[in-house]
Design a protein around this motif. Structure first.
Motif, mmCIF file in Angstrom:
data_model
loop_
_atom_site.group_PDB
_atom_site.id
_atom_site.type_symbol
_atom_site.label_atom_id
_atom_site.label_comp_id
_atom_site.label_asym_id
_atom_site.label_seq_id
_atom_site.Cartn_x
_atom_site.Cartn_y
_atom_site.Cartn_z
ATOM 1 N N UNK A 41 2.791 28.943 -5.647
ATOM 2 C CA UNK A 41 2.976 30.785 -5.566
ATOM 3 C C UNK A 41 3.107 31.186 -5.273
ATOM 4 N N UNK A 42 3.919 30.586 -4.169
ATOM 5 C CA UNK A 42 3.690 31.186 -2.853
ATOM 6 C C UNK A 42 5.174 31.421 -2.108
ATOM 7 N N UNK A 43 5.444 29.636 -2.492
ATOM 8 C CA UNK A 43 7.088 29.557 -2.786
ATOM 9 C C UNK A 43 7.670 28.251 -3.453
ATOM 10 N N UNK A 44 9.111 28.532 -3.391
ATOM 11 C CA UNK A 44 9.633 27.456 -4.973
ATOM 12 C C UNK A 44 10.124 26.369 -3.739
ATOM 13 N N UNK A 45 9.104 25.784 -2.523
ATOM 14 C CA UNK A 45 8.957 25.175 -2.255
ATOM 15 C C UNK A 45 8.751 23.225 -3.323
ATOM 16 N N UNK A 46 9.524 22.190 -3.183
ATOM 17 C CA UNK A 46 8.982 21.621 -3.870
ATOM 18 C C UNK A 46 7.874 20.554 -3.743
ATOM 19 N N UNK A 47 6.602 20.365 -4.387
ATOM 20 C CA UNK A 47 5.499 19.527 -3.983
ATOM 21 C C UNK A 47 4.959 18.356 -4.930
ATOM 22 N N UNK A 48 4.847 17.472 -4.154
ATOM 23 C CA UNK A 48 4.924 16.295 -4.709
ATOM 24 C C UNK A 48 2.981 15.795 -4.222
ATOM 25 N N UNK A 49 2.515 16.005 -5.252
ATOM 26 C CA UNK A 49 0.879 15.229 -4.759
ATOM 27 C C UNK A 49 0.564 13.412 -5.057
ATOM 28 N N UNK A 50 0.038 13.731 -3.357
ATOM 29 C CA UNK A 50 -0.115 11.854 -3.709
ATOM 30 C C UNK A 50 -1.519 12.004 -3.323
ATOM 31 N N UNK A 51 -1.440 11.279 -4.465
ATOM 32 C CA UNK A 51 -3.583 10.753 -3.948
ATOM 33 C C UNK A 51 -4.295 9.991 -5.227
ATOM 34 N N UNK A 52 -5.487 9.710 -4.290
ATOM 35 C CA UNK A 52 -6.377 8.418 -5.017
ATOM 36 C C UNK A 52 -7.010 9.419 -6.658
ATOM 37 N N UNK A 53 -6.396 9.959 -7.170
ATOM 38 C CA UNK A 53 -7.084 10.740 -8.004
ATOM 39 C C UNK A 53 -6.000 10.278 -9.110
ATOM 40 N N UNK A 54 -7.166 9.391 -9.929
ATOM 41 C CA UNK A 54 -6.006 8.429 -11.128
ATOM 42 C C UNK A 54 -6.230 8.938 -12.767
ATOM 43 N N UNK A 55 -7.152 10.040 -12.778
ATOM 44 C CA UNK A 55 -7.335 10.498 -13.849
ATOM 45 C C UNK A 55 -6.234 11.351 -14.337
ATOM 46 N N UNK A 56 -6.258 10.617 -15.847
ATOM 47 C CA UNK A 56 -5.050 11.595 -16.467
ATOM 48 C C UNK A 56 -5.489 13.270 -16.310
ATOM 49 N N UNK A 57 -6.059 13.651 -16.413
ATOM 50 C CA UNK A 57 -6.859 14.912 -16.215
ATOM 51 C C UNK A 57 -6.298 15.093 -14.847
ATOM 52 N N UNK A 58 -6.699 14.854 -13.526
ATOM 53 C CA UNK A 58 -6.981 15.171 -12.491
ATOM 54 C C UNK A 58 -5.104 15.908 -12.334
ATOM 55 N N UNK A 59 -4.161 14.168 -12.684
ATOM 56 C CA UNK A 59 -2.315 14.972 -13.147
ATOM 57 C C UNK A 59 -2.242 16.051 -13.549
ATOM 58 N N UNK A 60 -2.761 16.297 -14.485
ATOM 59 C CA UNK A 60 -2.167 17.811 -15.388
ATOM 60 C C UNK A 60 -3.110 18.665 -14.897
ATOM 61 N N UNK A 61 -3.978 18.448 -14.820
ATOM 62 C CA UNK A 61 -4.437 19.781 -13.416
ATOM 63 C C UNK A 61 -3.326 20.106 -12.384
ATOM 64 N N UNK A 62 -3.239 19.024 -10.959
ATOM 65 C CA UNK A 62 -1.950 19.136 -10.190
ATOM 66 C C UNK A 62 -1.061 19.598 -10.363
ATOM 67 N N UNK A 63 -0.109 18.848 -11.762
ATOM 68 C CA UNK A 63 0.865 19.630 -12.451
ATOM 69 C C UNK A 63 0.668 21.401 -12.756
ATOM 70 N N UNK A 64 -0.465 21.436 -13.434
ATOM 71 C CA UNK A 64 -0.399 22.966 -13.764
ATOM 72 C C UNK A 64 -0.601 23.951 -13.048
ATOM 73 N N UNK A 65 -1.045 23.647 -11.727
ATOM 74 C CA UNK A 65 -1.205 24.170 -10.622
ATOM 75 C C UNK A 65 0.113 24.791 -9.917
ATOM 76 N N UNK A 66 0.866 23.988 -9.978
ATOM 77 C CA UNK A 66 2.273 24.126 -9.628
ATOM 78 C C UNK A 66 2.989 23.207 -8.877
#
Length: 116
Positions: free
Chosen positions: A72-97
């Motif tokens: 929300x403060x930057x236009x910098x691309x963000x790549x999440x790397x996480x052990x959270x593998x549920x589809x819902x985790x991925x959707x939330x991460x992408x929807x949050x930016x």
């Protein structure tokens, strides 16, 4: 010779930070790595990375809240790397930016390709 893009890596696991830093530097990127969200956020006040890699499981912050705040403060691309593998985790991460989401364990070649 010009310097490559600056990548900020935030992961609390030293081995993962080391693997990513070595591979990214060999691929021509400049890297700043952090083990704590507080250090990452402080550094981002004085630097402008070209992209960020953020782990969600951090000892001092909620990774998803950090992704949302940073996006929300930057236009910098963000790549999440996480052990959270549920589809819902991925959707939330992408929807949050986040711009992309990779599940651990990962191949560094894939990370490099996605950053490019």
């Amino acid at each position: 010779m010009t310097a490559g893009p600056l990548i900020s890596v935030l992961d609390d696991t030293p081995e993962i930070r080391s693997i990513l830093t070595d591979a990214l530097e060999q691929a021509g990127f400049r890297v700043r790595s952090f083990g704590r969200a507080a250090d990452f956020e402080q550094a981002c006040k004085s630097m402008s990375p070209d992209a960020c890699i953020i782990d969600l499981g951090l000892p001092d912050s909620d990774g998803l809240a950090l992704v949302h705040r940073f996006a929300s403060q930057s236009n910098t691309p963000i790549l999440i790397i996480s052990g959270r593998s549920r589809t819902q985790d991925k959707i939330v991460g992408l929807e949050l930016g986040a711009d992309d989401y990779i599940i651990k364990p990962f191949e560094v070649e894939e990370v490099i390709a996605r950053l490019r």
